[in-house]
Write an enzyme that holds these catalytic residues in place. Structure first.
Site, PDB file in Angstrom:
ATOM      1  N   SER A   1       0.955  -1.064   0.132  1.00 42.68           N
ATOM      2  CA  SER A   1      -0.116   0.061  -0.468  1.00 42.68           C
ATOM      3  C   SER A   1       1.125   1.186  -0.248  1.00 42.68           C
ATOM      4  CB  SER A   1      -1.028  -0.572   1.131  1.00 42.68           C
ATOM      5  OG  SER A   1      -1.471  -0.834   1.282  1.00 42.68           O
TER       6      SER A   1
ATOM      7  N   HIS B   1      -0.007  -1.236  -7.532  1.00 41.38           N
ATOM      8  CA  HIS B   1      -0.961  -1.352  -6.393  1.00 41.38           C
ATOM      9  C   HIS B   1      -2.434  -1.487  -6.318  1.00 41.38           C
ATOM     10  CE1 HIS B   1      -2.825   1.505  -3.252  1.00 41.38           C
ATOM     11  NE2 HIS B   1      -2.132   0.191  -2.620  1.00 41.38           N
TER      12      HIS B   1
ATOM     13  N   GLU C   1      -1.978   1.694  -9.426  1.00 43.70           N
ATOM     14  CA  GLU C   1      -0.626   2.148  -9.352  1.00 43.70           C
ATOM     15  C   GLU C   1       0.416   1.382  -9.683  1.00 43.70           C
ATOM     16  OE1 GLU C   1      -0.591   6.064  -6.753  1.00 43.70           O
ATOM     17  OE2 GLU C   1      -2.060   3.711  -5.609  1.00 43.70           O
TER      18      GLU C   1
ATOM     19  N   ASN D   1      -2.782   6.463  -1.765  1.00 43.23           N
ATOM     20  CA  ASN D   1      -2.648   6.371  -0.422  1.00 43.23           C
ATOM     21  C   ASN D   1      -2.270   7.554   0.335  1.00 43.23           C
ATOM     22  OD1 ASN D   1      -3.747   4.168   0.105  1.00 43.23           O
ATOM     23  ND2 ASN D   1      -2.197   2.846   0.360  1.00 43.23           N
TER      24      ASN D   1
HETATM   25  N1  LIG Z   1      -7.210  -4.451   1.849  1.00 41.03           N
HETATM   26  C1  LIG Z   1      -6.975  -3.322   0.910  1.00 41.03           C
HETATM   27  O1  LIG Z   1      -8.174  -2.331   0.818  1.00 41.03           O
HETATM   28  C2  LIG Z   1      -5.766  -3.451   0.307  1.00 41.03           C
HETATM   29  C3  LIG Z   1      -5.647  -2.110  -0.989  1.00 41.03           C
HETATM   30  C4  LIG Z   1      -4.466  -2.426  -1.841  1.00 41.03           C
HETATM   31  C5  LIG Z   1      -3.602  -2.666  -0.756  1.00 41.03           C
HETATM   32  N2  LIG Z   1      -3.444  -3.247   0.348  1.00 41.03           N
HETATM   33  C6  LIG Z   1      -2.039  -4.532   0.322  1.00 41.03           C
HETATM   34  O2  LIG Z   1      -2.073  -6.098  -0.450  1.00 41.03           O
HETATM   35  C7  LIG Z   1      -1.357  -7.560   0.995  1.00 41.03           C
HETATM   36  C8  LIG Z   1      -1.733  -7.882   0.961  1.00 41.03           C
HETATM   37  O3  LIG Z   1      -3.409  -7.087   2.161  1.00 41.03           O
HETATM   38  P1  LIG Z   1      -4.903  -7.508   2.275  1.00 41.03           P
HETATM   39  O4  LIG Z   1      -5.531  -6.762   2.879  1.00 41.03           O
HETATM   40  O5  LIG Z   1      -5.448  -8.276   0.833  1.00 41.03           O
HETATM   41  O6  LIG Z   1      -4.606  -8.847   3.265  1.00 41.03           O
HETATM   42  P2  LIG Z   1      -4.872 -10.082   4.270  1.00 41.03           P
HETATM   43  O7  LIG Z   1      -4.679 -10.710   5.262  1.00 41.03           O
HETATM   44  O8  LIG Z   1      -6.426  -9.899   3.543  1.00 41.03           O
HETATM   45  O9  LIG Z   1      -4.265 -10.818   3.409  1.00 41.03           O
HETATM   46  C9  LIG Z   1      -3.044 -11.469   2.899  1.00 41.03           C
HETATM   47  C10 LIG Z   1      -2.792 -13.050   2.705  1.00 41.03           C
HETATM   48  O10 LIG Z   1      -1.338 -13.623   2.863  1.00 41.03           O
HETATM   49  C11 LIG Z   1      -1.489 -14.876   3.440  1.00 41.03           C
HETATM   50  N3  LIG Z   1      -0.164 -14.848   4.249  1.00 41.03           N
HETATM   51  C12 LIG Z   1       0.232 -14.410   5.534  1.00 41.03           C
HETATM   52  N4  LIG Z   1       1.028 -14.304   6.082  1.00 41.03           N
HETATM   53  C13 LIG Z   1       1.658 -14.981   5.159  1.00 41.03           C
HETATM   54  C14 LIG Z   1       3.056 -15.677   5.344  1.00 41.03           C
HETATM   55  N5  LIG Z   1       4.526 -15.349   6.121  1.00 41.03           N
HETATM   56  N6  LIG Z   1       3.471 -15.959   4.019  1.00 41.03           N
HETATM   57  C15 LIG Z   1       2.477 -16.669   3.174  1.00 41.03           C
HETATM   58  N7  LIG Z   1       1.245 -16.345   3.029  1.00 41.03           N
HETATM   59  C16 LIG Z   1       0.963 -15.658   4.111  1.00 41.03           C
HETATM   60  C17 LIG Z   1      -2.721 -14.455   4.382  1.00 41.03           C
HETATM   61  O11 LIG Z   1      -2.918 -15.850   4.614  1.00 41.03           O
HETATM   62  C18 LIG Z   1      -3.876 -14.508   3.715  1.00 41.03           C
HETATM   63  O12 LIG Z   1      -3.818 -14.999   2.566  1.00 41.03           O
HETATM   64  C19 LIG Z   1      -0.392  -5.704   1.666  1.00 41.03           C
HETATM   65  O13 LIG Z   1       0.607  -5.402   1.472  1.00 41.03           O
HETATM   66  C20 LIG Z   1      -1.816  -4.153   1.531  1.00 41.03           C
HETATM   67  O14 LIG Z   1      -0.956  -3.662   2.126  1.00 41.03           O
HETATM   68  C21 LIG Z   1      -4.071  -4.207   0.781  1.00 41.03           C
END
Ligand SMILES: NC(=O)c1ccc[n+]([C@@H]2O[C@H](COP(=O)([O-])OP(=O)(O)OC[C@H]3O[C@@H](n4cnc5c(N)ncnc54)[C@H](O)[C@@H]3O)[C@@H](O)[C@H]2O)c1
Length: 318
Positions: free
Chosen positions: A123, A144, A156, A195
């Protein structure tokens, strides 16, 4: 790597973002490996994709055949090496922790083909730091997405210090092929563009709430029916030109000094988090939610998004 040669992708992490991103790649014809640590997360991700597709099909935004074919193109695995083996592109969606992402990108440098494009959905962490220990860092970039990624158009593309022009160009063309609206962020600044803007808005909103200037519902109305309504047609940069830059200077002169300047997370938000009120996922946050209400809010949100997308496409065709 040339855009025509890209046909397979490994999506790492199967949470909120990974599931929708796997879906959009599969719907565009890519072979997808979806990787996470546990079988349970992977099964939940597939259920989520099916649910997303049901809403799209019900709103005539996806044909049932394309939905079924896309699901067949998604393979799941808890083995990172299997996920990445021979793929053209990796998109990482693991938790927002720099050390974890650095470890994964170091590992990816060893287990992927040297020409595989490696992208992170961070993010706002530094792309340069994430790529620090990766071999051939020129192929690493930020990609992103915005939640829900299978619907929101913006992605992005963020340049790290080593990212090559060719990497940026290929990702740009790829995202257009996926039906997305790519934007290139030329410098690796924290929070990128989207962001940074959103966080500035959140800080100001929390200041207004903490100082009881307005109710949460009314702040949402102001954004949805005022600035948000306007920004979906013309952006804020052009809004300044249309308002008149002299007027913007006059307003800035008395208003800038009034803005919240906190450099720490907001107190009200920290209090809610301490009380276990984490928002929709715990049923309580800045609003209160029942399970039924939350399901309805998400469904109605996605239906509105689909309608906006359809209107935008029709506008472009005319
Ligand atoms: N949620 C949002 O709105 C959003 C938007 C844009 C970007 N992001 C970014 O995307 C990324 C993921 O966010 P999210 O909201 O999907 O998170 P989330 O917690 O929903 O998903 C994370 C995933 O990673 C897995 N995981 C956790 N630790 C792990 C490890 N050590 N090894 C392998 N797998 C592992 C979990 O089981 C899960 O499947 C982050 O970097 C976040 O900043 C999130």
């Amino acid at each position: 790597m040339d855009i025509e040669e890209l046909s397979s992708v490994a999506v790492l992490g199967a949470g909120i973002m990974g599931s929708g991103i796997a879906q959009i790649f599969a719907q565009t014809g890519f072979e997808v490996w979806l990787y996470s640590r546990t079988e349970e997360t992977l099964q939940n991700a597939i259920k989520k994709i099916e649910h997303n597709q049901e809403t799209l099909v019900a709103n005539n935004a996806l044909s049932p055949e394309t939905a079924r074919e896309a699901l067949r193109r998604i393979s799941t695995t808890t083995d990172l090496v299997e996920a990445v083996d021979g793929v053209d592109l990796v998109n990482e969606n693991l938790p927002e922790q720099l050390e974890l992402k650095q470890e994964v990108f170091e590992n990816l440098g060893e287990i992927s083909l040297p020409e595989t494009l490696l992208t992170t959905d961070t993010s706002g962490l530094s792309i340069t730091e994430i790529a620090e220990r990766t071999s051939h860092p020129g192929r690493v970039a930020g990609m992103h997405w915005w939640n829900p990624p299978h619907i929101v158009p913006l992605v992005e593309i963020v340049r790290g210090e080593s990212t090559t022009d060719q990497t940026v160009k290929t990702l740009y063309t790829l995202l257009e092929k996926l039906g997305k609206k790519p934007v290139v962020v030329k410098k690796d600044v924290p929070g990128f563009i989207g962001n940074r803007l959103q966080s500035a808005i959140f800080r100001e909103i929390l200041y207004l709430l903490e100082n009881e200037v307005a109710e949460p519902e009314d702040i949402d109305v102001v954004m949805k029916y005022g600035p948000g309504f306007r920004y979906s047609a013309i952006g804020p940069v052009q809004t300044m030109d249309l308002a008149g830059l002299d007027t913007v200077v006059s307003v800035s002169d008395y208003l800038f000094k009034e803005h919240d300047r906190s450099t720490k997370p907001n107190r009200l938000l920290k209090k809610l988090v301490k009380e276990g009120k984490l928002g929709a996922k715990t049923g309580s946050g800045l609003y209160e939610y029942t399970e039924e209400a939350l399901a309805r809010i998400i469904r109605e949100r996605d239906e509105k998004f689909i309608q906006v997308l359809r209107n935008n496409r029709e506008d472009q065709e005319h």
